[in-house]
Design a protein around this motif. Structure first.
Motif, short mmCIF file in Angstrom:
data_model
loop_
_atom_site.label_atom_id
_atom_site.label_comp_id
_atom_site.label_asym_id
_atom_site.label_seq_id
_atom_site.Cartn_x
_atom_site.Cartn_y
_atom_site.Cartn_z
N GLY A 146 33.42 87.52 27.99
CA GLY A 146 34.63 88.52 28.14
C GLY A 146 34.93 90.07 28.56
N GLU A 147 34.03 90.21 29.69
CA GLU A 147 33.98 91.18 30.51
C GLU A 147 34.08 90.65 31.82
OE1 GLU A 147 31.59 94.50 28.70
OE2 GLU A 147 32.69 94.24 27.41
N ASP A 148 34.29 89.65 32.22
CA ASP A 148 34.53 89.34 33.43
C ASP A 148 34.90 88.02 33.72
OD1 ASP A 148 33.39 88.29 36.10
OD2 ASP A 148 31.48 88.16 35.96
N GLU A 149 36.53 88.08 33.87
CA GLU A 149 37.15 87.10 33.44
C GLU A 149 37.12 85.97 34.36
OE1 GLU A 149 38.49 90.30 34.11
OE2 GLU A 149 39.63 90.66 32.04
N SER A 150 35.96 85.91 35.35
CA SER A 150 35.61 85.12 36.51
C SER A 150 35.05 84.24 35.46
CB SER A 150 35.66 85.60 37.78
OG SER A 150 34.05 85.90 37.70
N THR A 151 33.92 84.36 35.11
CA THR A 151 32.85 83.18 34.80
C THR A 151 34.18 83.00 33.39
OG1 THR A 151 32.54 85.03 32.49
CG2 THR A 151 31.12 85.18 34.69
N LEU B 74 44.74 86.38 33.03
CA LEU B 74 46.06 85.93 32.88
C LEU B 74 45.82 84.33 32.94
CD1 LEU B 74 49.05 86.85 32.37
CD2 LEU B 74 48.73 86.30 34.74
N ALA B 75 45.43 83.70 33.84
CA ALA B 75 45.56 82.14 34.22
C ALA B 75 44.87 81.79 32.66
CB ALA B 75 44.05 82.03 35.53
N VAL B 76 43.82 82.14 32.95
CA VAL B 76 43.18 80.93 32.08
C VAL B 76 43.86 81.36 30.17
CG1 VAL B 76 41.17 81.04 30.34
CG2 VAL B 76 40.72 82.38 32.67
N ALA C 296 34.66 68.58 15.44
CA ALA C 296 35.42 69.88 14.64
C ALA C 296 36.55 69.57 14.29
CB ALA C 296 35.59 71.15 14.80
N GLY C 297 37.07 70.03 12.84
CA GLY C 297 38.57 70.15 12.70
C GLY C 297 39.54 70.17 13.58
N ALA C 298 38.79 71.57 14.05
CA ALA C 298 39.68 72.05 14.75
C ALA C 298 38.76 73.55 15.50
CB ALA C 298 40.35 73.68 13.88
N VAL C 299 39.30 73.93 16.95
CA VAL C 299 38.89 75.36 17.03
C VAL C 299 39.39 76.59 17.00
CG1 VAL C 299 39.53 73.98 19.33
CG2 VAL C 299 38.29 75.56 19.43
N TYR C 300 38.53 77.68 17.31
CA TYR C 300 39.41 78.33 17.52
C TYR C 300 38.82 80.03 18.51
CZ TYR C 300 40.88 78.14 12.48
OH TYR C 300 41.83 77.83 11.42
N VAL C 301 39.79 79.52 19.10
CA VAL C 301 39.55 80.21 20.85
C VAL C 301 39.25 82.29 20.90
CG1 VAL C 301 39.55 80.40 23.57
CG2 VAL C 301 39.94 78.38 21.97
N HIS C 302 38.36 82.22 20.84
CA HIS C 302 38.86 84.35 21.74
C HIS C 302 39.57 84.31 22.59
CE1 HIS C 302 37.07 88.59 20.66
NE2 HIS C 302 38.26 88.44 20.79
N ALA C 303 40.36 84.95 22.68
CA ALA C 303 41.50 84.99 23.87
C ALA C 303 41.10 86.63 24.96
CB ALA C 303 42.96 85.76 23.33
N PRO C 304 41.28 85.94 26.06
CA PRO C 304 40.27 86.89 27.24
C PRO C 304 41.55 87.89 27.01
CG PRO C 304 41.42 84.78 28.13
CD PRO C 304 41.72 84.63 26.67
N SER C 305 41.25 89.15 27.88
CA SER C 305 41.69 90.15 28.70
C SER C 305 43.29 88.99 29.65
CB SER C 305 41.12 91.11 28.89
OG SER C 305 41.77 90.29 30.63
#
Ligand code: TXA
Ligand code: MG
Length: 339
Positions: free
Chosen positions: A285-290, A322-324, A307-316
């Protein structure tokens, strides 16, 4: 059609020559680039371009990026090139950077979906550069996935989407960047960011001064209003599993997914222990390129888990984050949960 698999790790020269040969006779070939795998065709051959749109199921009004290997080729595909474009090219080419310029007549109209502009990129990945050089052709190449699905960052993703629909796939390494190139419109002295990528808004400002970020980068384009880049208006990057983007710190994210059933969490490294649902770590989470490198493979993996749904932890939203973020809001159909 049987798709030929060209091994570009053990037999690089053979793979490059064979790919160039197929492209010269009007075929379509998936090729690794540093961003994502592209589905290449000669940008001068309307018939080959038709095959690309058909194989991907791509909407006819969404134009393609033309890939070049040197600056001489730029002058054959674009015209009235502003000085600012040359300055940007010096800084960001070869690399994950695309400029929308005026289209030269040599480029088939269908590449630009009828627009009088053309998007041009000089990639850095040797495989696509050598195929352009060997064939002598500028190559139109959208991402090599079924339209709307997560982009392909490994040869297996291309094969899973397009086997039997394309002439060949050049099987190389996984893509180093993992999200598609930064796309900008260059208008005389101004730069407008249409799609964020590994060349960041901060880097662009350092070279071009004023950079406007198109409103569609972080929000849903308004219905029935014209968009600056046709790709903005389509659902994109989405796995079959319903996707939600979740903003908040690690504690709150874990609490949120733990309270849900029949779901999978896409989390950051170091968060897995707190999550008692199926989970996939997509990077640090602290290295956006990864996160950029891991996000599309992780979205694809969600479908394997059923799975029924996927919850994604949002990046900074800083740097390549920004691209991710931009890809994830589209994958989630703009369903963002703020904790
Ligand atoms: O990294 C990349 O750019 C990859 C690799 C293969 O090079 N290619 C890629 O292509 O992402 P594609 O087709 O998936 O995305 C091209 C984007 C679309 O959003 C499209 O609307 C935009 O570029 N585009 C292409 N030509 C344009 C034009 N003339 N004006 C405005 N936007 C354009
Ligand atoms: Mg694409």
């Amino acid at each position: 059609m049987i798709t030929e698999k060209l091994d570009c790790i053990d037999s690089y020269d053979d793979a490059v020559c064979r790919a160039a040969e197929i492209l010269k006779r009007g075929g379509i070939v998936a090729v690794p680039t540093e961003t994502v795998y592209g589905l290449a065709a000669s940008a001068l051959d309307g018939n080959a371009i038709k095959k690309v749109f058909a194989a991907k199921g791509r909407p006819q009004d969404n134009p393609l990026i033309v890939h070049i290997s040197n600056m001489e080729m730029l002058k054959t595909v674009a015209r009235d090139i502003p000085d600012l474009a040359y300055t940007l090219a010096e800084h960001f080419w070869p690399g994950p950077f695309t400029m929308v310029l005026s289209r030269a007549d040599l480029v088939d109209k269908s590449v630009s979906a009828g627009l009088d502009t053309v998007a041009v990129r000089m990639p850095s990945e040797p495989a696509i550069r050598d195929i352009i050089k060997t064939s002598g052709l500028p190559l139109a190449a959208p991402s090599a996935n079924i339209s709307g699905a997560p982009s392909p960052t490994a040869a297996v993703h291309v094969i899973s989407d397009l086997d039997g629909k394309i002439d060949a796939v050049v099987c190389g390494n996984d893509c180093a960047v993992g999200v598609e190139s930064t796309v900008v419109a260059v208008e005389k002295n101004r730069v407008r960011l249409l799609r964020p990528g590994a060349v960041t808004a901060e880097q662009l400002r350092a070279v071009a001064g004023d950079v406007t970020v198109d409103s569609a980068v972080l929000a849903e384009p308004e219905k029935d209003k014209p968009v600056s880049s046709p790709g903005m208006k389509y659902k994109h990057y989405a796995p079959k599993t319903e996707t939600f983007l979740v903003e908040g710190d690690g504690e709150k994210f874990a609490e949120f997914v733990n309270a849900r059933e029949n779901c999978v969490a896409l989390c950051f490294e170091g968060e897995a222990d707190k999550i008692c649902r199926p989970k996939i770590c997509y990077g640090n989470g602290e290295d956006e390129s990864t996160l950029a490198r891991g996000v599309f493979a992780a979205l694809r993996h969600c479908d394997d888990i059923h799975a029924g749904a996927v919850y994604v932890h949002a990046p900074s939203k800083t740097g390549v984050g920004l691209a991710v973020y931009n890809r994830l809001i589209r994958a989630a159909g703009y369903k963002v949960i703020k904790l």
